[in-house]
Design a protein around this motif. Structure first.
Motif, PDB file in Angstrom:
ATOM      1  N   ILE A   1       1.000  -1.103  -0.074  1.00 16.63           N
ATOM      2  CA  ILE A   1       0.065   0.166  -0.043  1.00 16.63           C
ATOM      3  C   ILE A   1       1.113   1.174   0.020  1.00 16.63           C
ATOM      4  CG2 ILE A   1      -1.654   1.330   1.159  1.00 16.63           C
ATOM      5  CD1 ILE A   1      -2.879  -1.212   2.211  1.00 16.63           C
ATOM      6  N   TYR A   2       0.901   1.954  -1.041  1.00 19.41           N
ATOM      7  CA  TYR A   2       1.538   3.303  -1.009  1.00 19.41           C
ATOM      8  C   TYR A   2       0.778   4.479  -0.604  1.00 19.41           C
ATOM      9  CZ  TYR A   2       3.563   7.451  -2.925  1.00 19.41           C
ATOM     10  OH  TYR A   2       4.104   8.680  -3.163  1.00 19.41           O
ATOM     11  N   LEU A   3       1.179   5.520   0.173  1.00 26.41           N
ATOM     12  CA  LEU A   3       0.573   6.600   0.327  1.00 26.41           C
ATOM     13  C   LEU A   3       1.413   7.798   0.281  1.00 26.41           C
ATOM     14  CD1 LEU A   3      -1.649   5.461   3.557  1.00 26.41           C
ATOM     15  CD2 LEU A   3      -2.455   5.854   1.267  1.00 26.41           C
ATOM     16  N   PRO A   4       0.986   8.756  -0.494  1.00 25.13           N
ATOM     17  CA  PRO A   4       1.863  10.039  -0.526  1.00 25.13           C
ATOM     18  C   PRO A   4       1.477  10.622   0.683  1.00 25.13           C
ATOM     19  CG  PRO A   4      -0.507  10.353  -1.661  1.00 25.13           C
ATOM     20  CD  PRO A   4      -0.149   8.929  -1.396  1.00 25.13           C
ATOM     21  N   PRO A   5       2.297  11.854   0.890  1.00 20.43           N
ATOM     22  CA  PRO A   5       2.338  12.588   2.217  1.00 20.43           C
ATOM     23  C   PRO A   5       0.861  12.773   2.509  1.00 20.43           C
ATOM     24  CG  PRO A   5       4.132  13.523   0.850  1.00 20.43           C
ATOM     25  CD  PRO A   5       3.313  12.705   0.052  1.00 20.43           C
ATOM     26  N   THR A   6       0.438  12.683   3.759  1.00 19.95           N
ATOM     27  CA  THR A   6      -0.987  12.901   4.487  1.00 19.95           C
ATOM     28  C   THR A   6      -0.849  13.709   5.491  1.00 19.95           C
ATOM     29  OG1 THR A   6      -1.117  10.792   5.400  1.00 19.95           O
ATOM     30  CG2 THR A   6      -2.046  10.827   3.389  1.00 19.95           C
ATOM     31  N   LYS A   7      -1.440  13.294   6.631  1.00 17.16           N
ATOM     32  CA  LYS A   7      -1.368  14.149   7.981  1.00 17.16           C
ATOM     33  C   LYS A   7      -0.060  14.407   8.767  1.00 17.16           C
ATOM     34  CE  LYS A   7      -3.110  14.188  12.873  1.00 17.16           C
ATOM     35  NZ  LYS A   7      -3.824  13.720  13.812  1.00 17.16           N
ATOM     36  N   GLY A   8       0.915  13.160   8.405  1.00 19.85           N
ATOM     37  CA  GLY A   8       2.326  13.225   8.928  1.00 19.85           C
ATOM     38  C   GLY A   8       3.279  13.859   8.095  1.00 19.85           C
ATOM     39  N   ARG A   9       2.809  14.361   6.677  1.00 15.27           N
ATOM     40  CA  ARG A   9       3.769  14.939   5.733  1.00 15.27           C
ATOM     41  C   ARG A   9       4.764  13.763   5.397  1.00 15.27           C
ATOM     42  NH1 ARG A   9       2.846  18.616   9.824  1.00 15.27           N
ATOM     43  NH2 ARG A   9       1.482  20.211   9.382  1.00 15.27           N
ATOM     44  N   LYS A  10       4.766  12.804   5.398  1.00 12.08           N
ATOM     45  CA  LYS A  10       5.437  11.855   4.775  1.00 12.08           C
ATOM     46  C   LYS A  10       4.893  10.505   3.991  1.00 12.08           C
ATOM     47  CE  LYS A  10       9.336  13.252   7.108  1.00 12.08           C
ATOM     48  NZ  LYS A  10       9.977  12.391   8.459  1.00 12.08           N
ATOM     49  N   GLU A  11       5.714  10.406   2.937  1.00 14.00           N
ATOM     50  CA  GLU A  11       4.952   9.342   1.901  1.00 14.00           C
ATOM     51  C   GLU A  11       5.581   8.143   2.647  1.00 14.00           C
ATOM     52  OE1 GLU A  11       6.537   9.377  -1.914  1.00 14.00           O
ATOM     53  OE2 GLU A  11       8.610   9.227  -1.344  1.00 14.00           O
ATOM     54  N   ARG A  12       4.676   6.975   2.384  1.00 17.48           N
ATOM     55  CA  ARG A  12       5.172   5.649   2.710  1.00 17.48           C
ATOM     56  C   ARG A  12       4.837   4.626   1.895  1.00 17.48           C
ATOM     57  NH1 ARG A  12       0.735   7.704   6.026  1.00 17.48           N
ATOM     58  NH2 ARG A  12      -0.549   5.855   6.996  1.00 17.48           N
ATOM     59  N   GLN A  13       5.378   3.513   2.119  1.00 17.52           N
ATOM     60  CA  GLN A  13       4.958   2.433   1.358  1.00 17.52           C
ATOM     61  C   GLN A  13       4.937   1.137   2.322  1.00 17.52           C
ATOM     62  OE1 GLN A  13       6.014   1.908  -2.710  1.00 17.52           O
ATOM     63  NE2 GLN A  13       6.944   0.030  -2.276  1.00 17.52           N
TER      64      GLN A  13
END
Length: 391
Positions: A264-276
Motif C-alpha cells: 500500500i503506497y500513500l503520498p504525504p498525508t497528515k504526517g507529511r511523509k510518504e510511505r509504502q
C-alpha cells in the motif's frame, strides 16, 4: 531620556524619573558588548520615547522587542493578533471539522482571555500563554492540549516572521509530564476475530430476510478493518472524508509486483511523509476476496465503496466505518474504549515487537518524526520476558 551604563561586559539602558520629590530608575539590558551598537540602540530608544511610542517605566517594557519592531517593516502585513489568528486558521481549512474547531476554540480563548484582539503579535509574551496553560484546576491533558495548539500557531507566526522569539522554549520545561496510555484503545487479534464473528452473526441474520439484497451488505467492513489493523492506516486514509484532500484509499495506492498485491503506497498525508507498507498474507487474502466481488479498481477510484443500494459506487466514509465498528464492538461485548485509531497503535506496536526498528515502523506509519513513533510503542511484558529469557 535613556543613557548608557555598563555592568560587567554588557551594556544597559537606564532611565531616571522624579515624581513628587522622589526619584527612581529603571535599567534594561541591551544584550550587547559593543559600545557602538549600544549607543545606536540608545538613540533609537530615545527617539521612540520622544514620540510617545514607548513607556520605558512600564513593567512589561522590553527594549530589544521594541527595537526589533523597527527592523521588520514586512510585519505591517499582519497588524493585529486577531489578523494573525485568522490567517493561521485559514491554513487549516483542509483539516477535519474537529481539528479546525479545536484550533479555533483554543486560539479564540487565548485572545479573549488576554484581551489581545487589537494588539501587535510582537506584544505577545510567554506570560500570556502561561496564564492559560498553567491555569489552576485543569488536567494535565488539557494543559498539553493548549500547549500543542498554541505552539502550532506560534511556530507558524515564526515562519511568517510576524514574531521573532520562540516563547515555547521557555514554557516547555515547566510542562507536567503527560502519561501516554493508549492500551485501552488497542484491539488484539483475538478481539478482532470476535468483532468479525459479531459481523458474521449479523450478516447471517439479515440474509434470511425476504428483502435481503446481497450487494447491499457491508462487504467492505472486514477488509477495511484489516487495513487499519495490519497496515496501520489512519481512519480517513483508508476511508473517505469529504473535508480532507488526501482521504480514501484508491486504486493507485495498491501496488502490484509480478501480478500480486504487495504494497500500500500513500503520498504525504497528515504526517507529511510518504510511505509504502508491505501487505502481509492475512490482509492480502482479505483484500483480494473483496476485490473479486467489487471488481477492478481504476487508479482514481476508491477501493472501499458501497456495492449496492442508493449509495452504490460512493466511497465509504470514515464516519460510517467508525459507527459500524462501534456497533459490532458492542455486539461482541468488547470494551467500548477500543477505537479504530487503537488498531493503528496496535499495528505500530506489533511491528516493533516483531523486530522492526523504530525508524522502519515510523516510515510505515508515516510519522513526522521518530519521537512520535516512540510514543506509539507499548511493548508487552510477554515480549520483554522472551528477550530476557534468551539472554
Amino acid at each position: 531620556m535613556a543613557y548608557l551604563k555598563k555592568r560587567g561586559k554588557i551594556y544597559y539602558a537606564k532611565w531616571h524619573k522624579s515624581e513628587n520629590g522622589k526619584s527612581f530608575s529603571v535599567q534594561k539590558s541591551l544584550k550587547t558588548r559593543h559600545k557602538d551598537v549600544a549607543e545606536k540602540m540608545i538613540r533609537e530608544l530615545n527617539k521612540l520615547e520622544s514620540l510617545g511610542k514607548i513607556d520605558p517605566l512600564a513593567r512589561s517594557f522590553d527594549p530589544i522587542r521594541e527595537l526589533k519592531k523597527l527592523e521588520k517593516p514586512h510585519h505591517v502585513s499582519c497588524k493585529t493578533v486577531r489578523e494573525a489568528a485568522d490567517r493561521f486558521l485559514a491554513t487549516k481549512e483542509h483539516k477535519s471539522k474537529a481539528t479546525k474547531e479545536a484550533y479555533q476554540w483554543a486560539i479564540d480563548h487565548f485572545i479573549d482571555h488576554n484581551n489581545l484582539v487589537k494588539a501587535d503579535p510582537l506584544d505577545i509574551t510567554a506570560r500570556h500563554f502561561e496564564e492559560i496553560i498553567f491555569k489552576p484546576g485543569i488536567k494535565t491533558n488539557t494543559r498539553h492540549y493548549y500547549f500543542r495548539h498554541f505552539r502550532a500557531w506560534w511556530n507558524w507566526m515564526l515562519r511568517k516572521k510576524f514574531v521573532d522569539e520562540n516563547l515555547f522554549e521557555q514554557i516547555r520545561p515547566d510542562m507536567p509530564e503527560k502519561r501516554e496510555n493508549t492500551r485501552p484503545k488497542m484491539i488484539s487479534v483475538e478481539e478482532l476475530q470476535k468483532l468479525f464473528k459479531a459481523y458474521d452473526k449479523h450478516y447471517e441474520k439479515v440474509s434470511k430476510r425476504d428483502d435481503f439484497c446481497f450487494m447491499k451488505a457491508q462487504h467492505w467492513f472486514k477488509p477495511l478493518m484489516m487495513v487499519y489493523f495490519y497496515a496501520g492506516l489512519r481512519r480517513n486514509e483508508a476511508a473517505y472524508d469529504p473535508n480532507l484532500e488526501y482521504s480514501g484509499l484508491k486504486g493507485e495506492n495498491l501496488i502490484y509486483e509480478n501480478g500480486e498485491l504487495s504494497y500500500i503506497y500513500l503520498p504525504p498525508t497528515k504526517g507529511r511523509k510518504e510511505r509504502q507498507i508491505p501487505i502481509i498474507q492475512e490482509l492480502k487474502e482479505s483484500l483480494e476476496e473483496y476485490l473479486k466481488l467489487r471488481g477492478k479498481v481504476k487508479r482514481k477510484e476508491y477501493v472501499f465503496v458501497y456495492l449496492g443500494g442508493a449509495h452504490a459506487g460512493r466511497p465509504v466514509t470514515g464516519e460510517r466505518a467508525y459507527k459500524l465498528f462501534k456497533d459490532f464492538l458492542d455486539d461482541a461485548d468488547l470494551p467500548s474504549s477500543r477505537t479504530i485509531h487503537g488498531m493503528r497503535h496496535q499495528a505500530v506496536t506489533t511491528w516493533i515487537e516483531k523486530g522492526f526498528h523504530t525508524a522502519e515502523a515510523g516510515y510505515m506509519a508515516g510519522h513526522s518524526s521518530q519521537r512520535v513513533t516512540e510514543k506509539y510503542t507499548h511493548l508487552t511484558a510477554k515480549r520483554l520476558k522472551e528477550k530476557m529469557d534468551s539472554l
